[in-house]
Design an enzyme around this catalytic site. Structure first.
Site, PDB file in Angstrom:
ATOM      1  N   SER A   6       4.519   2.949   7.763  1.00 26.56           N
ATOM      2  CA  SER A   6       4.320   1.755   6.950  1.00 26.56           C
ATOM      3  C   SER A   6       5.572   1.391   6.170  1.00 26.56           C
ATOM      4  O   SER A   6       6.192   2.241   5.530  1.00 26.56           O
ATOM      5  CB  SER A   6       3.180   1.966   5.943  1.00 26.56           C
ATOM      6  OG  SER A   6       1.946   1.648   6.499  1.00 26.56           O
ATOM      7  N   HIS A  62       0.820  -1.213   0.000  1.00 27.56           N
ATOM      8  CA  HIS A  62       0.000   0.000   0.000  1.00 27.56           C
ATOM      9  C   HIS A  62       0.855   1.265   0.000  1.00 27.56           C
ATOM     10  O   HIS A  62       0.351   2.349  -0.303  1.00 27.56           O
ATOM     11  CB  HIS A  62      -0.997  -0.001   1.164  1.00 27.56           C
ATOM     12  CG  HIS A  62      -0.438   0.350   2.503  1.00 27.56           C
ATOM     13  ND1 HIS A  62      -0.124  -0.596   3.455  1.00 27.56           N
ATOM     14  CD2 HIS A  62      -0.137   1.546   3.076  1.00 27.56           C
ATOM     15  CE1 HIS A  62       0.324   0.000   4.539  1.00 27.56           C
ATOM     16  NE2 HIS A  62       0.335   1.293   4.333  1.00 27.56           N
ATOM     17  N   ASP A 113       0.318  -7.560   1.580  1.00 24.53           N
ATOM     18  CA  ASP A 113       0.678  -6.141   1.668  1.00 24.53           C
ATOM     19  C   ASP A 113       2.192  -5.941   1.718  1.00 24.53           C
ATOM     20  O   ASP A 113       2.708  -5.183   2.541  1.00 24.53           O
ATOM     21  CB  ASP A 113       0.022  -5.478   2.876  1.00 24.53           C
ATOM     22  CG  ASP A 113      -0.042  -3.948   2.725  1.00 24.53           C
ATOM     23  OD1 ASP A 113       0.506  -3.429   1.735  1.00 24.53           O
ATOM     24  OD2 ASP A 113      -0.624  -3.300   3.609  1.00 24.53           O
TER      25      ASP A 113
END
Length: 370
Positions: free
Chosen positions: A218, A102, A133
């Site tokens: 992230s 992402h 992911d």
């Protein structure tokens, strides 16, 4: 942000885009036999130093923190696309960097800033595996002093273990937060969000941590005091009573053993060939009953020679049970498969032309696109 039921805890991706996720289950954390260090990275700490330091009191614990930061932070980078910002971890000395799918989104080119400074570097996408992911990007001209991280065997991660989260939250480069491992083996489901910039992945075996995880973290590193990466921070909780407000102390990281397995295959093959995750080999959609209640996952298409095809399932069949799990929606089927492994034989109950049927399926492996 996509809607969620008020009784559910909500989560946001730790990248710049805020999305939702739901903790679905707590299971035993699976262990990966591939537990060696990655690339040419070496741990320069004397054997046992952090553990010994941590046991000697506050000064020793502080030294252990500082030692972990000085050893691992140079391996954590900032990744910038035309519309987003996140973090990444240097995987090997060839310039491969692992991050979240992402974070890369739909981008194929990136600008990478090293924690050690210097000019920003160009990178391109190798491949992404949205189901977990994860993604790998590659520097066009990796510097000679590029420092790969050491990835731990996440099967040895223990609740209560002290950890540090390293990344670029809110664009604050090379930030570090601290906490503990709060739980292991969490299965967490991401939402795709209204803008479609999430993965919608259901990810098993995640590490829960109290270390602060914020937008921009992230793809960074969750690190133990042995100077090893134990996970890739991916999700952070939001308090349902506060809307998008943060719920401190609840974040999730993809375990390092999964990271090594997926990233290694992307680098070697350009795609994921053995995810370690079960698949039926079908495309499905949700269906409802006469009362408009969720009633199963209808098969739209079947992969040739896939697990479902070999078991005789075909388009139009409506899956209502997988093993012991009742299937009412596409998400419930995804959740059930996330708890299983390839090669396992399971009973599948389904409806065909108004008649209930059952078959035994030998599950296949979830694959990545080339």
């Amino acid at each position: 942000m996509s809607r969620s039921h008020p009784s559910r805890t909500r989560f946001s991706l730790a990248g710049a885009a805020a999305l939702c996720a739901v903790v679905l289950a707590a299971t035993g954390c699976s262990s990966d036999p591939d537990s060696g260090a990655v690339g040419s990275a070496t741990d320069t700490r004397a054997p046992g130093a952090p553990a010994a330091a941590a046991s000697s009191g506050g000064d020793g614990l502080q030294s252990a923190y500082q030692n972990a930061v000085s050893n691992v932070l140079p391996s954590v980078v900032q990744i910038t696309t035309s519309s987003d910002l996140g973090s990444g971890v240097v995987f090997d000395d060839k310039g491969d960097i692992v991050t979240n799918a992402h974070v890369v989104g739909k981008a194929t080119t990136f600008r990478v800033s090293l924690a050690t400074g210097g000019k920003t570097l160009d990178a391109t996408l190798v491949s992404a595996f949205p189901a977990n992911d994860l993604a790998v990007i590659r520097l066009a001209s990796p510097p000679d002093d590029l420092k790969p991280a050491v990835f731990a065997d996440s099967g040895e991660v223990a609740v209560g273990q002290i950890v540090l989260a390293m990344g670029n939250p809110l664009g604050l480069s090379s930030s570090v937060t601290q906490g503990i491992v709060s739980a292991t083996g969490r299965t967490v489901s991401e939402s795709q969000g209204d803008s479609g910039d999430g993965t919608g992945a259901t990810i098993p075996d995640m590490v829960q941590t109290s270390a602060a995880i914020n937008p921009g973290n992230s793809g960074g590193a969750l690190v133990n005091l042995d100077n090893q990466v134990i996970g890739i921070p991916t999700l952070a909780a939001t308090d349902p009573q506060l809307g998008s407000g943060a719920a401190p102390g609840i974040g999730f990281a993809i375990p390092s053993s999964t990271v090594k397995r997926i990233a290694g295959q992307i680098i070697d093959n350009g795609k994921v060939t053995d995810s370690g995750r079960a698949a039926l080999g079908v495309t499905v959609r949700g269906v409802v009953d006469r009362d408009f209640q969720p009633a199963g996952a209808a098969i739209v298409s079947v992969t040739r020679n896939g697990a479902a095809a070999k078991a005789g399932l075909r388009p139009g069949d409506v899956i209502t049970k997988l093993g012991n799990a009742r299937i009412t929606t596409v998400q419930s089927l995804t959740d059930a498969l996330a708890a299983l492994k390839p090669g396992r034989k399971v009973r599948v109950e389904y409806g065909r032309d108004g008649t209930g049927k059952a078959t035994e399926v030998t599950l296949g492996s979830l694959q990545g696109a080339a």
